[in-house]
Scaffold this motif. Structure first.
Motif, short mmCIF file in Angstrom:
data_model
loop_
_atom_site.label_atom_id
_atom_site.label_comp_id
_atom_site.label_asym_id
_atom_site.label_seq_id
_atom_site.Cartn_x
_atom_site.Cartn_y
_atom_site.Cartn_z
N UNK A 264 -11.96 32.21 -37.40
CA UNK A 264 -11.13 32.54 -36.24
C UNK A 264 -10.11 33.63 -36.56
N UNK A 265 -10.09 34.14 -37.78
CA UNK A 265 -9.06 35.09 -38.19
C UNK A 265 -9.60 36.53 -38.18
N UNK A 266 -8.73 37.47 -37.84
CA UNK A 266 -9.04 38.87 -38.06
C UNK A 266 -8.87 39.17 -39.54
N UNK A 267 -9.78 39.95 -40.09
CA UNK A 267 -9.73 40.29 -41.52
C UNK A 267 -8.81 41.47 -41.76
N UNK A 268 -8.40 41.62 -43.00
CA UNK A 268 -7.46 42.69 -43.35
C UNK A 268 -8.02 44.06 -42.97
N UNK A 269 -9.33 44.27 -43.19
CA UNK A 269 -9.91 45.57 -42.89
C UNK A 269 -10.01 45.84 -41.39
N UNK A 270 -9.89 44.79 -40.59
CA UNK A 270 -9.95 44.97 -39.13
C UNK A 270 -8.77 45.77 -38.60
N UNK A 271 -7.61 45.63 -39.23
CA UNK A 271 -6.40 46.26 -38.70
C UNK A 271 -6.53 47.79 -38.70
N UNK A 272 -6.94 48.35 -39.82
CA UNK A 272 -7.08 49.81 -39.90
C UNK A 272 -8.15 50.30 -38.94
N UNK A 273 -9.27 49.56 -38.86
CA UNK A 273 -10.35 49.97 -37.97
C UNK A 273 -9.90 49.93 -36.51
N UNK A 274 -9.18 48.87 -36.13
CA UNK A 274 -8.72 48.75 -34.75
C UNK A 274 -7.69 49.83 -34.41
N UNK A 275 -6.83 50.16 -35.37
CA UNK A 275 -5.85 51.22 -35.15
C UNK A 275 -6.56 52.55 -34.89
N UNK A 276 -7.59 52.82 -35.67
CA UNK A 276 -8.34 54.08 -35.51
C UNK A 276 -9.05 54.11 -34.16
N UNK A 277 -9.68 53.01 -33.79
CA UNK A 277 -10.42 52.97 -32.51
C UNK A 277 -9.48 53.08 -31.32
N UNK A 278 -8.33 52.38 -31.38
CA UNK A 278 -7.39 52.45 -30.27
C UNK A 278 -6.80 53.85 -30.14
N UNK A 279 -6.50 54.49 -31.25
CA UNK A 279 -6.00 55.86 -31.22
C UNK A 279 -7.02 56.80 -30.59
N UNK A 280 -8.29 56.61 -30.94
CA UNK A 280 -9.34 57.44 -30.35
C UNK A 280 -9.45 57.23 -28.85
N UNK A 281 -9.31 56.00 -28.40
CA UNK A 281 -9.35 55.71 -26.96
C UNK A 281 -8.22 56.42 -26.24
N UNK A 282 -7.01 56.32 -26.81
CA UNK A 282 -5.84 56.95 -26.18
C UNK A 282 -6.02 58.45 -26.10
N UNK A 283 -6.49 59.05 -27.20
CA UNK A 283 -6.67 60.50 -27.22
C UNK A 283 -7.77 60.96 -26.26
#
Length: 287
Positions: A264-283
């Motif tokens: 049920x937990x997000x993994x440590x590597x998920x944070x960087x990936x999600x930050x990159x994907x969200x930034x791409x969506x915003x841009x």
């Protein structure tokens, strides 16, 4: 068929629920936008007009992207309230975040329920308290803090074992093992697993275990690779974790002793990936 740890009472149509809500409440939370659905909907909208109409929502999304990029697995969660956003801005937040693999409910001491939904960007969660719009927020972390707090606040740390019913074979030694592990477990240690799928447990054994351990305040469902149901028992640090196939048959039935189960937990590597994907969506859609 081998009985699972959490089984439906005789004659019941639904599996055992921790709270007086149907399991369809969890299922319904997965009928929203997937990752591809969220982006497809955004692509159909006038993103420039949305950015002009919802500057606070776009600013909040940018803040969340920066925050999750700096998030680490062991750090406290970060919370972003949606107070002050209008309906259009809230809908924009919902469309961008979508609905991911993990959803659930937490029963609070005052009797209200907190609804939890992971976004399509792992590590970004929506948390709502029923019938209270003031408690509607986005949270960044491995799991919302309300889940960890409810698990830690369980008062029962020891197992009270009552009279053993007829037909039990291995329940007592299993309970003794669970008690020893639960009392000795400390935060930071690895969780320990008891696999009922491999143990010779009778229906009487499983029923006695369920009765003895009881129900806790947390029910989570993960629909990543198959379906996994995570239930807190009434004993601190003890969780039921069950995996199901496409026919809704239990294929792996376990108890975990430890913190919130890793499924049920997000993994440590998920944070960087999600930050990159969200930034791409915003841009792509708002700049």
């Amino acid at each position: 068929m081998k009985p699972g740890f959490w089984i439906a009472p005789e004659g019941a149509e639904e599996p055992v629920n921790i709270f007086p809500i149907g399991e369809e409440a969890l299922d319904a939370s997965h009928k929203g936008l997937t990752a591809s659905g969220a982006l497809a909907k955004l692509a159909s909208l006038d993103s420039e007009a949305l950015a002009r109409s919802c500057p606070r929502a776009v600013e909040l999304l940018s803040t969340i992207a920066a925050a999750i990029g700096a998030q680490t697995a062991g750090a406290p969660t970060q919370l972003f309230r949606l107070e002050g956003l209008n309906d259009l801005e809230r809908r924009l937040i919902d469309d961008v975040l979508g609905e991911g693999e993990v959803a659930g409910v937490v029963a609070l001491p005052d009797g209200t329920l907190a609804q939890i939904q992971e976004s399509v960007l792992a590590g970004i969660w929506r948390v709502r308290l029923e019938a209270d719009e003031r408690h509607d927020y986005v949270e960044i972390g491995a799991v919302p803090e309300i889940v960890s707090r409810a698990a830690a606040d369980l008062t029962a740390s020891d197992i009270a074992i009552g009279p053993v019913p007829e037909g039990t074979m291995n329940a007592l030694p299993v309970l003794a093992e669970i008690r020893e592990r639960a009392l000795s477990w400390r935060p930071g240690q690895r969780s320990q697993t008891i696999n009922f799928t491999l143990l010779p447990m009778s229906p009487a054994d499983m029923g006695f275990l369920q009765q003895t351990l009881g129900n806790g305040p947390i029910q989570l469902m993960s629909r990543g690779y198959g379906t996994c149901r995570v239930l807190a028992t009434g004993i601190r640090h003890v969780w039921s974790v069950q995996f199901f196939n496409a026919m809704d048959t239990i294929i792996l039935d376990t108890l975990e002793v430890g913190g919130v189960p890793v499924v049920a937990l997000a993994a440590a590597e998920d944070f960087e990936d999600s930050a990159e994907r969200l930034t791409q969506i915003i841009e792509a859609y708002f700049t």
